[in-house]
Design a protein around this motif. Structure first.
Motif, PDB file in Angstrom:
ATOM      1  N   TRP A 129       0.838  -1.189   0.000  1.00 43.78           N
ATOM      2  CA  TRP A 129       0.000   0.000   0.000  1.00 43.78           C
ATOM      3  C   TRP A 129       0.878   1.244   0.000  1.00 43.78           C
ATOM      4  O   TRP A 129       1.797   1.384   0.806  1.00 43.78           O
ATOM      5  N   GLY A 130       0.578   2.164  -0.879  1.00 45.95           N
ATOM      6  CA  GLY A 130       1.334   3.404  -0.953  1.00 45.95           C
ATOM      7  C   GLY A 130       2.616   3.320  -1.750  1.00 45.95           C
ATOM      8  O   GLY A 130       3.299   4.332  -1.912  1.00 45.95           O
ATOM      9  N   HIS A 188     -10.005   0.080  -7.990  1.00 45.12           N
ATOM     10  CA  HIS A 188     -11.194   0.854  -7.656  1.00 45.12           C
ATOM     11  C   HIS A 188     -10.985   1.665  -6.375  1.00 45.12           C
ATOM     12  O   HIS A 188     -11.365   2.843  -6.310  1.00 45.12           O
ATOM     13  N   GLU A 189     -10.384   1.047  -5.374  1.00 49.24           N
ATOM     14  CA  GLU A 189     -10.162   1.757  -4.114  1.00 49.24           C
ATOM     15  C   GLU A 189      -9.153   2.887  -4.300  1.00 49.24           C
ATOM     16  O   GLU A 189      -9.291   3.962  -3.695  1.00 49.24           O
ATOM     17  N   MET A 218      -8.277   8.650  -4.831  1.00 50.48           N
ATOM     18  CA  MET A 218      -7.423   9.510  -5.661  1.00 50.48           C
ATOM     19  C   MET A 218      -5.946   9.299  -5.338  1.00 50.48           C
ATOM     20  O   MET A 218      -5.188  10.234  -5.114  1.00 50.48           O
ATOM     21  N   ARG A 219      -5.566   8.022  -5.300  1.00 50.38           N
ATOM     22  CA  ARG A 219      -4.180   7.646  -5.040  1.00 50.38           C
ATOM     23  C   ARG A 219      -3.642   6.843  -6.222  1.00 50.38           C
ATOM     24  O   ARG A 219      -4.396   6.386  -7.076  1.00 50.38           O
ATOM     25  N   LEU A 220      -2.342   6.684  -6.241  1.00 43.66           N
ATOM     26  CA  LEU A 220      -1.682   5.967  -7.328  1.00 43.66           C
ATOM     27  C   LEU A 220      -1.835   4.471  -7.134  1.00 43.66           C
ATOM     28  O   LEU A 220      -1.551   3.940  -6.056  1.00 43.66           O
ATOM     29  N   PHE A 221      -2.285   3.803  -8.182  1.00 43.68           N
ATOM     30  CA  PHE A 221      -2.369   2.341  -8.176  1.00 43.68           C
ATOM     31  C   PHE A 221      -1.025   1.779  -8.612  1.00 43.68           C
ATOM     32  O   PHE A 221      -0.613   1.973  -9.761  1.00 43.68           O
TER      33      PHE A 221
END
Length: 271
Positions: free
Chosen positions: A70-71, A113-114, A119-122
């Motif tokens: 994550w992140g 989707h999450e 509004m974060r980078l996948f």
């Protein structure tokens, strides 16, 4: 907040026994921090319900990626499964691998989707392409085996039959046949909805003429653009391998391109 409410609804409808839940997972910690530990307790009526809550069914976080990813901006993964590797596997292994890939695809779609919702980078979106490529290769290998089996047993490939058809705009497409409860010769509703005479109508012919003209102009522009590009390459790099250029641009006449003045540079090699 919407994600947490969806998770709360899943826990309410599944009636899982969460009284002794230790909140070791990330989901448990998020749940306890948002709703409190008391909200994870169930009533006596729920505890008496016979629910099959195995260890696998409890892991709702399997729909999400590992927490250490994550992140992150990039996740190191392998390549897709190729057809040669899949052909040496048994049908049982292919069946298991299909569900593994399907589970991975669902996880990646959930993470995508999450990430869009927040509004974060996948990280590493090419993983979806690799999984889809693996599933396409696996399906093609299974179809090869099915065709071989049906050819050996019945003498036919076993694929759904089809034919070339014309739609209302005059386009030709491959129509895959399928079974109906009533044959088309006796289906009066199908005959009433069938448009008659649109293949040779004036409107369709005019549309097809304009469509073919557009295709011709687009191909002509492509040939002109490739010819100009080859001439530009010959002007800048006179020592280029002409055979390689012919393989790269088979529609371009190399001798004609060299004979024009646009391909001449300030050197003596294009003379």
């Amino acid at each position: 907040m919407a994600f947490l409410m969806r998770v709360k609804t899943l826990y309410t409808h599944s009636k899982l026994v969460l009284k002794n839940h230790s909140c070791d997972t990330v989901l448990g910690r998020i749940w306890e921090r948002q709703f409190g530990k008391s909200s994870m307790l169930c009533s006596d009526q729920t505890r008496t319900t016979n629910v099959n809550s195995s260890e696998i069914n409890k892991k709702l976080m399997e729909f999400f990626d590992d927490s250490k990813n994550w992140g992150e901006d990039e996740v190191r993964v392998g390549r897709a499964w190729c057809k040669d590797e899949l052909r040496i596997k048994s049908n049982s292994d292919l069946h298991k691998l299909w569900f593994v890939l399907l589970k991975e695809k669902n996880m990646l779609l959930s993470m995508e989707h999450e990430s869009n919702e927040r509004m974060r980078l996948f990280p590493s979106p090419e993983r979806l392409d690799k999984v889809q490529e693996s599933m396409n290769n696996l399906e093609e290998v299974v179809r090869e085996r099915n065709r071989a089996y049906y050819m050996l047993e019945t003498g036919e490939d076993g694929e759904r039959p089809g034919r070339l058809a014309i739609n209302r705009l005059g386009y030709r497409f491959f129509y895959k046949m399928k079974e109906y409860a009533v044959p088309y010769q006796r289906n009066l509703r199908w005959w009433r909805r069938l448009p008659i005479g649109y293949e040779n109508s004036a409107s369709v012919n005019s549309f097809l003429r304009l469509y073919r003209e557009q295709l011709y102009l687009s191909k002509k522009k492509l040939r002109t653009r490739n010819l100009n590009h080859v001439q530009h390459l010959l002007r800048r790099f006179p020592h280029l391998d002409l055979e390689a250029i012919r393989r790269r641009y088979p529609e371009v006449d190399i001798e004609k391109a060299r004979s024009q003045r646009r391909a001449d540079g300030s050197h003596e090699f294009n003379s």
